[in-house]
Design a protein around this motif. Structure first.
Motif, PDB file in Angstrom:
ATOM      1  N   MET A  37      -0.792  -4.726  -6.024  1.00 28.11           N
ATOM      2  CA  MET A  37      -0.239  -5.467  -4.895  1.00 28.11           C
ATOM      3  C   MET A  37      -1.372  -6.187  -4.187  1.00 28.11           C
ATOM      4  SD  MET A  37       2.355  -6.302  -2.837  1.00 28.11           S
ATOM      5  CE  MET A  37       3.584  -5.419  -3.730  1.00 28.11           C
TER       6      MET A  37
ATOM      7  N   LYS B  17      -3.074  -7.675  -1.035  1.00 25.11           N
ATOM      8  CA  LYS B  17      -2.984  -7.435   0.405  1.00 25.11           C
ATOM      9  C   LYS B  17      -3.088  -8.747   1.157  1.00 25.11           C
ATOM     10  CE  LYS B  17      -4.732  -2.764   0.307  1.00 25.11           C
ATOM     11  NZ  LYS B  17      -5.688  -1.810   0.830  1.00 25.11           N
TER      12      LYS B  17
ATOM     13  N   SER C 133       3.499 -10.377   0.532  1.00 23.74           N
ATOM     14  CA  SER C 133       2.786  -9.207   1.013  1.00 23.74           C
ATOM     15  C   SER C 133       1.976  -9.565   2.251  1.00 23.74           C
ATOM     16  CB  SER C 133       1.863  -8.685  -0.093  1.00 23.74           C
ATOM     17  OG  SER C 133       1.159  -7.568   0.342  1.00 23.74           O
TER      18      SER C 133
ATOM     19  N   SER D  60      -0.375  -7.933   5.681  1.00 25.63           N
ATOM     20  CA  SER D  60      -1.039  -6.774   6.283  1.00 25.63           C
ATOM     21  C   SER D  60      -0.306  -6.434   7.580  1.00 25.63           C
ATOM     22  CB  SER D  60      -2.509  -7.070   6.582  1.00 25.63           C
ATOM     23  OG  SER D  60      -2.623  -7.952   7.690  1.00 25.63           O
TER      24      SER D  60
ATOM     25  N   THR E 267       6.675  -7.315   1.856  1.00 25.71           N
ATOM     26  CA  THR E 267       6.012  -6.023   1.921  1.00 25.71           C
ATOM     27  C   THR E 267       4.940  -6.038   2.994  1.00 25.71           C
ATOM     28  OG1 THR E 267       6.388  -5.684  -0.441  1.00 25.71           O
ATOM     29  CG2 THR E 267       4.683  -4.340   0.578  1.00 25.71           C
TER      30      THR E 267
ATOM     31  N   VAL F 135       1.584  -4.074   3.958  1.00 23.42           N
ATOM     32  CA  VAL F 135       0.581  -3.163   3.406  1.00 23.42           C
ATOM     33  C   VAL F 135      -0.253  -2.632   4.560  1.00 23.42           C
ATOM     34  CG1 VAL F 135      -1.354  -2.943   1.819  1.00 23.42           C
ATOM     35  CG2 VAL F 135       0.537  -4.471   1.259  1.00 23.42           C
TER      36      VAL F 135
ATOM     37  N   GLU G 119       2.796   1.170   1.656  1.00 26.99           N
ATOM     38  CA  GLU G 119       3.479  -0.115   1.523  1.00 26.99           C
ATOM     39  C   GLU G 119       4.917   0.064   1.993  1.00 26.99           C
ATOM     40  OE1 GLU G 119       3.253  -1.788  -2.360  1.00 26.99           O
ATOM     41  OE2 GLU G 119       1.066  -1.716  -2.406  1.00 26.99           O
TER      42      GLU G 119
ATOM     43  N   SER H  96       8.568  -1.953   2.191  1.00 27.95           N
ATOM     44  CA  SER H  96       9.357  -3.099   1.757  1.00 27.95           C
ATOM     45  C   SER H  96      10.417  -3.370   2.814  1.00 27.95           C
ATOM     46  CB  SER H  96      10.014  -2.808   0.410  1.00 27.95           C
ATOM     47  OG  SER H  96      10.765  -3.915   0.002  1.00 27.95           O
TER      48      SER H  96
END
Length: 74
Positions: free
Chosen positions: A1, A3, A16, A18, A40, A42, A47, A49
């Protein structure tokens, strides 16, 4: 994944983010989910979703209740 939110050409972004990016851009984050599906967050080793679940159409429920419902017809 991967970030972080990454720009990947023509203004599109990866899904994705942060935790800090979400905190700083919450409205943008919600709009991205609404327009392009699950994203997502992170946060260190975790993580999350996040996806949009639209509320059911309240007009259908309202019409059902106004009509009396199944118990009123007996």
């Amino acid at each position: 994944m991967v970030k972080g939110k990454l720009t990947i050409g023509e203004g599109k972004t990866a899904s994705s983010w942060s935790a800090d990016e979400v905190r700083s851009n919450f409205d943008e984050f919600l709009e991205a989910i609404a327009s392009s599906g699950p994203h997502t967050i992170v946060d260190g080793e975790r993580e999350f979703s996040i996806r949009l679940i639209r509320a059911p159409d309240t007009k259908v429920a309202n019409a059902f209740l106004v009509a009396g419902g199944p118990l009123d017809n007996n």
